[in-house]
Scaffold this motif. Structure first.
Motif, mmCIF file in Angstrom:
data_model
loop_
_atom_site.group_PDB
_atom_site.id
_atom_site.type_symbol
_atom_site.label_atom_id
_atom_site.label_comp_id
_atom_site.label_asym_id
_atom_site.label_seq_id
_atom_site.Cartn_x
_atom_site.Cartn_y
_atom_site.Cartn_z
ATOM 1 N N GLU A 15 0.847 -1.186 0.000
ATOM 2 C CA GLU A 15 0.000 0.000 0.000
ATOM 3 C C GLU A 15 0.882 1.236 0.000
ATOM 4 N N TRP A 16 0.388 2.271 -0.664
ATOM 5 C CA TRP A 16 1.087 3.543 -0.687
ATOM 6 C C TRP A 16 0.099 4.648 -1.025
ATOM 7 N N ILE A 17 0.567 5.870 -0.859
ATOM 8 C CA ILE A 17 -0.225 7.052 -1.189
ATOM 9 C C ILE A 17 0.465 7.763 -2.342
ATOM 10 N N CYS A 18 -0.336 8.218 -3.286
ATOM 11 C CA CYS A 18 0.168 9.024 -4.391
ATOM 12 C C CYS A 18 -0.843 10.136 -4.609
ATOM 13 N N GLY A 19 -0.417 11.355 -4.339
ATOM 14 C CA GLY A 19 -1.334 12.483 -4.413
ATOM 15 C C GLY A 19 -2.396 12.352 -3.341
ATOM 16 N N GLU A 20 -3.647 12.398 -3.730
ATOM 17 C CA GLU A 20 -4.760 12.284 -2.792
ATOM 18 C C GLU A 20 -5.282 10.849 -2.686
ATOM 19 N N SER A 21 -4.673 9.914 -3.424
ATOM 20 C CA SER A 21 -5.196 8.547 -3.492
ATOM 21 C C SER A 21 -4.327 7.555 -2.730
ATOM 22 N N LYS A 22 -4.982 6.539 -2.177
ATOM 23 C CA LYS A 22 -4.303 5.429 -1.522
ATOM 24 C C LYS A 22 -4.440 4.209 -2.429
ATOM 25 N N LEU A 51 15.096 -17.675 -1.540
ATOM 26 C CA LEU A 51 15.262 -16.304 -2.048
ATOM 27 C C LEU A 51 14.146 -15.993 -3.037
ATOM 28 N N PRO A 52 13.787 -14.718 -3.202
ATOM 29 C CA PRO A 52 12.682 -14.351 -4.092
ATOM 30 C C PRO A 52 12.911 -14.813 -5.534
ATOM 31 N N THR A 53 11.817 -15.213 -6.178
ATOM 32 C CA THR A 53 11.880 -15.700 -7.555
ATOM 33 C C THR A 53 11.048 -14.868 -8.520
ATOM 34 N N VAL A 54 10.406 -13.793 -8.022
ATOM 35 C CA VAL A 54 9.589 -12.930 -8.880
ATOM 36 C C VAL A 54 9.890 -11.465 -8.560
ATOM 37 N N LEU A 55 10.113 -10.682 -9.602
ATOM 38 C CA LEU A 55 10.241 -9.231 -9.499
ATOM 39 C C LEU A 55 9.060 -8.624 -10.239
ATOM 40 N N THR A 56 8.321 -7.748 -9.560
ATOM 41 C CA THR A 56 7.202 -7.049 -10.183
ATOM 42 C C THR A 56 7.411 -5.554 -9.984
ATOM 43 N N ILE A 57 7.131 -4.785 -11.032
ATOM 44 C CA ILE A 57 7.286 -3.336 -10.974
ATOM 45 C C ILE A 57 5.935 -2.704 -11.292
ATOM 46 N N PHE A 58 5.519 -1.781 -10.404
ATOM 47 C CA PHE A 58 4.246 -1.085 -10.546
ATOM 48 C C PHE A 58 4.488 0.405 -10.750
ATOM 49 N N ASN A 59 3.586 1.061 -11.482
ATOM 50 C CA ASN A 59 3.659 2.516 -11.558
ATOM 51 C C ASN A 59 2.983 3.106 -10.323
ATOM 52 N N ALA A 60 2.978 4.414 -10.214
ATOM 53 C CA ALA A 60 2.456 5.087 -9.018
ATOM 54 C C ALA A 60 0.976 4.827 -8.796
ATOM 55 N N GLN A 61 0.246 4.454 -9.861
ATOM 56 C CA GLN A 61 -1.191 4.195 -9.756
ATOM 57 C C GLN A 61 -1.504 2.707 -9.538
ATOM 58 N N GLY A 62 -0.467 1.892 -9.305
ATOM 59 C CA GLY A 62 -0.672 0.484 -8.997
ATOM 60 C C GLY A 62 -0.798 -0.431 -10.195
ATOM 61 N N GLU A 63 -0.533 0.075 -11.383
ATOM 62 C CA GLU A 63 -0.591 -0.764 -12.584
ATOM 63 C C GLU A 63 0.714 -1.533 -12.746
ATOM 64 N N LYS A 64 0.595 -2.832 -13.037
ATOM 65 C CA LYS A 64 1.773 -3.675 -13.236
ATOM 66 C C LYS A 64 2.421 -3.326 -14.574
ATOM 67 N N LEU A 65 3.683 -2.904 -14.516
ATOM 68 C CA LEU A 65 4.421 -2.538 -15.722
ATOM 69 C C LEU A 65 5.335 -3.655 -16.201
#
Length: 121
Positions: A15-22, A51-65
């Motif tokens: 979870e994170w906050i970006c602007g006014e949205s959580k 050890l971890p076997t998956v790397l996932t990267i999300f943009n600030a709005q939570g979309e998987k990139l």
């Protein structure tokens, strides 16, 4: 701007906050996450075996990139920053690669791929 990243491992939630949205993102078998302040991305490692076997990267709005398994013969080890304050992932190999077990990898946004930078020591 991504703020207040919280990695709730027992619930498999980021979870994170970006602007006014959580934002809440479900990430099965969550292990660790970091914010890349330069590119405004969230990097998450998951599915440790041990050890971890998956790397996932999300943009600030939570979309998987981006999603990736580690390079062949390696495991994801940990996340850290490079000199440009971008998040990089350290991959650990059982067998040495060019004299080293651990290597820094960066996510290249334009190519949408991991790129080996150099040895991690």
């Amino acid at each position: 701007m991504i703020e207040n990243l919280n990695c709730i491992k027992e619930n498999n939630v980021l979870e994170w906050i970006c602007g006014e949205s959580k934002f809440l993102v479900n990430t099965p078998f969550l292990d660790y996450a970091m914010v890349d302040p330069t590119r405004q991305l969230v990097f998450a490692l998951s599915e440790p075996k041990p050890l971890p076997t998956v790397l996932t990267i999300f943009n600030a709005q939570g979309e998987k990139l981006f999603w990736s398994a580690p390079p062949e013969g390696a495991f994801f080890y940990y996340l850290t920053f490079n000199l440009s304050k971008e998040v990089v992932v350290v991959c650990s190999y059982a067998e040495k690669q060019n004299g080293w077990h651990d290597w820094f990898y960066s996510w290249e946004m334009k190519r949408n791929a991991l790129s080996r930078l150099g040895p991690a020591y």
